[in-house]
Design a protein around this motif. Structure first.
Motif, PDB file in Angstrom:
ATOM      1  N   ASN A   1      -5.156  26.153  66.380  1.00 33.26           N
ATOM      2  CA  ASN A   1      -5.212  26.463  67.810  1.00 33.26           C
ATOM      3  C   ASN A   1      -4.367  25.253  68.504  1.00 33.26           C
TER       4      ASN A   1
ATOM      5  N   TYR B   1      -9.595  28.375  81.693  1.00 34.13           N
ATOM      6  CA  TYR B   1      -8.543  27.739  82.460  1.00 34.13           C
ATOM      7  C   TYR B   1      -7.223  27.400  81.673  1.00 34.13           C
ATOM      8  N   ARG B   2      -6.432  27.844  82.607  1.00 34.25           N
ATOM      9  CA  ARG B   2      -4.941  27.552  82.344  1.00 34.25           C
ATOM     10  C   ARG B   2      -4.152  26.805  83.258  1.00 34.25           C
ATOM     11  N   VAL B   3      -3.283  25.931  82.832  1.00 35.86           N
ATOM     12  CA  VAL B   3      -2.542  25.033  83.880  1.00 35.86           C
ATOM     13  C   VAL B   3      -1.472  26.197  84.698  1.00 35.86           C
ATOM     14  N   ASP B   4      -0.667  26.784  83.833  1.00 34.33           N
ATOM     15  CA  ASP B   4       0.172  27.794  84.209  1.00 34.33           C
ATOM     16  C   ASP B   4      -0.145  29.272  83.865  1.00 34.33           C
TER      17      ASP B   4
HETATM   18  P1  ADP Z   1      -4.394  29.187  76.160  1.00 35.96           P
HETATM   19  O1  ADP Z   1      -4.941  30.397  75.456  1.00 35.96           O
HETATM   20  O2  ADP Z   1      -3.915  29.730  77.682  1.00 35.96           O
HETATM   21  O3  ADP Z   1      -3.425  28.322  75.638  1.00 35.96           O
HETATM   22  P2  ADP Z   1      -6.229  27.007  75.804  1.00 35.96           P
HETATM   23  O4  ADP Z   1      -7.315  27.067  76.326  1.00 35.96           O
HETATM   24  O5  ADP Z   1      -5.761  27.090  74.256  1.00 35.96           O
HETATM   25  O6  ADP Z   1      -5.622  28.525  76.335  1.00 35.96           O
HETATM   26  O7  ADP Z   1      -5.515  25.985  76.703  1.00 35.96           O
HETATM   27  C1  ADP Z   1      -5.735  25.922  78.034  1.00 35.96           C
HETATM   28  C2  ADP Z   1      -4.577  25.333  78.845  1.00 35.96           C
HETATM   29  O8  ADP Z   1      -4.295  24.013  78.529  1.00 35.96           O
HETATM   30  C3  ADP Z   1      -3.360  25.860  78.654  1.00 35.96           C
HETATM   31  O9  ADP Z   1      -3.070  27.250  79.425  1.00 35.96           O
HETATM   32  C4  ADP Z   1      -2.287  25.048  78.812  1.00 35.96           C
HETATM   33  O10 ADP Z   1      -1.942  25.201  80.234  1.00 35.96           O
HETATM   34  C5  ADP Z   1      -2.944  23.759  78.615  1.00 35.96           C
HETATM   35  N1  ADP Z   1      -2.536  23.004  77.345  1.00 35.96           N
HETATM   36  C6  ADP Z   1      -2.863  23.271  76.081  1.00 35.96           C
HETATM   37  N2  ADP Z   1      -2.123  22.678  75.009  1.00 35.96           N
HETATM   38  C7  ADP Z   1      -1.315  22.258  75.748  1.00 35.96           C
HETATM   39  C8  ADP Z   1      -0.136  21.037  75.472  1.00 35.96           C
HETATM   40  N3  ADP Z   1       0.240  21.052  74.179  1.00 35.96           N
HETATM   41  N4  ADP Z   1       0.734  20.768  76.380  1.00 35.96           N
HETATM   42  C9  ADP Z   1       0.605  21.283  77.655  1.00 35.96           C
HETATM   43  N5  ADP Z   1      -0.430  21.851  78.134  1.00 35.96           N
HETATM   44  C10 ADP Z   1      -1.268  22.305  77.167  1.00 35.96           C
END
Ligand code: ADP
Length: 454
Positions: free
Chosen positions: A351, A401-404
């Motif tokens: 992951n 939670y997602r940043v974008d």
């Molecule tokens: P997703 O399935 O949306 O990737 P995750 O739980 O794996 O969900 O990650 C949550 C959020 O963390 C992502 O939507 C992303 O915005 C941020 N994120 C995760 N890994 C990275 C990374 N290596 N660089 C930048 N942002 C990240």
């Protein structure tokens, strides 16, 4: 509780007061006796008894001075027959003729005056009055005097006790109120909480056991409220996540049904993709639910984390090459084996690596660094992407939670990956933290204890 406290106070007060009055009255009787005797006073009823017994035995008053001397000296310990100033015992015969005077002050053959005869105690032998004994200077006291004095002292003690009991009861009422008030507030708040009002909190003052109880209640209410809020948010998030793939599937299926799309593998592909997305989401939710309940089946075995990392990196090589990303592996030599469930830790590493691949620059580089410290093995995955915005850092492990949002969803992300990863790592008594690297990009650090405390 207040009534019970008050009743307890009342019982304690009444027992204490009754005890004090009883002991005081018992003590008063013996104290009165010894006080009288020390003051040179003579108990008249027993003096009369002794003199009458003497007369009965001797049939005359000859030698009765021994009886008088016994009484006149009893207690005050002064010279033979010598009482306190002005005190004496006078024995007279039936005609009032003075026979004996314990102080020797009255001459023999002197007579008792009419007044003295009236005050003197008659001595009987059978029906006859055979003499008189006259205590002078307040030297005599009898059982009636003693009873009177003891009763007065007892009444005094009783009155004092009752006044003290009344004050103590008022104080008890105040204390009962004071003690029961926080418990009442707690009961009311607990009742409201049980009816579903999770905003209930109690005011906590002081630092005693009741304050501890209040704090514990407030903590419990906080946790319940947090749990309720996260359950609500989770339900809303799940509904939201399900809606899009279901809508896409439905639109495609309707188009196929209406003949707008031709039924061929190419047109079925989006339906299948959305179905896979839904299956993954359901699997993820199940994993989280099991982890929440502490029922995630884990098969712990001693295994090498280095070997596991190499395997996962190899699995991602093709994907990395297609994105022109270099996977740089830096392994510390001779790290100890870790007690873990390799399949679950592989899932975590997979992951983290797939996220890094998604966010790394293209062309770019991802560094996977393995190090060991005392009791811990650590794996840090560092990409050269934009990193995670600082305000989002504390939230990336939260569910959904997602940043974008749009970018992540377009790329098949559910926002559950990191939440699951952290749950799995914590089930291994390890830690998983996210940070931004000083030279840019995000860095995820997984730490596992060499000996998990199972
Ligand atoms: P997703 O399935 O949306 O990737 P995750 O739980 O794996 O969900 O990650 C949550 C959020 O963390 C992502 O939507 C992303 O915005 C941020 N994120 C995760 N890994 C990275 C990374 N290596 N660089 C930048 N942002 C990240």
């Amino acid at each position: 509780m207040r009534v019970r406290l008050l009743l307890s106070f009342t019982v304690i007060i009444l027992v204490a007061v009754a005890g004090v009055v009883f002991i005081a009255s018992q003590g008063a009787a013996s104290e009165v006796r010894s006080f009288m005797a020390r003051g040179g006073m003579v108990r008249l009823d027993s003096l009369v008894d002794d003199l009458e017994a003497y007369y009965r035995q001797e049939k005359s008053w000859q030698g009765a001075e021994v009886v008088l001397a016994d009484y006149a000296t009893a207690g005050h310990g002064q010279g033979q027959g010598q009482g306190m100033m002005g005190q004496s015992l006078i024995l007279a015969d039936a005609d009032g003729l003075v026979l004996l005077d314990s102080t020797g002050a009255r001459p023999g053959q002197d007579r008792l005056s009419a007044d003295e005869l009236e005050q003197a105690l008659p001595l009987h032998s059978g029906l006859w009055t055979v003499g008189y004994v006259l205590p002078t200077g307040g030297m005599g006291w009898n059982a009636g005097d003693e009873r009177f004095l003891v009763t007065r002292l007892t009444n005094g003690a009783l009155l004092g006790g009752l006044a003290a009991a009344a004050v103590a009861l008022l104080l008890g009422l105040y204390l009962a109120n004071r003690l029961s008030r926080p418990v009442q507030a707690l009961t009311l708040a607990a009742h409201q909480l049980s009816l579903g009002d999770l905003s209930q909190r109690v005011k906590v003052t002081g630092r005693d056991e009741l304050a501890d109880l209040g704090n514990a209640f407030n903590h419990m209410a906080d946790s319940l409220q947090d749990a309720q809020e996260s359950r609500r948010a989770m339900t809303a998030d799940i509904a939201h996540e399900l809606r899009t793939p279901l809508a896409v599937q439905r639109a495609n299926l309707e188009a196929l049904q209406d003949g707008i799309y031709e039924l061929n593998p190419e047109n079925l592909e989006p339906v299948l993709q959305q179905n896979q997305l839904l299956s993954r989401l359901v699997d993820d939710l199940r994993t989280l639910a099991l982890a929440d309940a502490g029922q995630l089946p884990l098969e712990f075995v001693p295994a090498s984390l280095a070997a596991l990392v190499e395997r996962v990196v190899a699995r991602f090589q093709a994907q990395a090459r297609s994105r022109q990303v270099e996977l740089a592996l830096e392994l510390a030599p001779a790290c100890p084996q870790v007690f873990m469930d390799p399949a679950r830790i592989e899932q975590v590493l997979g992951n983290l690596l797939s996220n890094s691949l998604r966010y790394a620059s293209s062309p770019g580089r991802i560094t996977i660094e393995l190090a060991c410290q005392q009791g811990w093995v650590e794996c840090a995955i560092h990409d050269d992407g934009l990193g995670i915005p600082e305000p989002s850092l504390p939230h990336v492990f939260e569910r959904f939670y997602r940043v974008d949002r749009s970018r992540s969803r377009d790329e098949g992300g559910s926002g559950l990956g990191l939440a699951i990863a952290r749950q799995l790592v914590e089930a291994h008594y390890g830690t998983l933290i996210a940070a931004n690297h000083a030279q840019g990009g995000a860095v995820f650090t997984l730490r596992l204890p060499v000996h998990a405390q199972l």
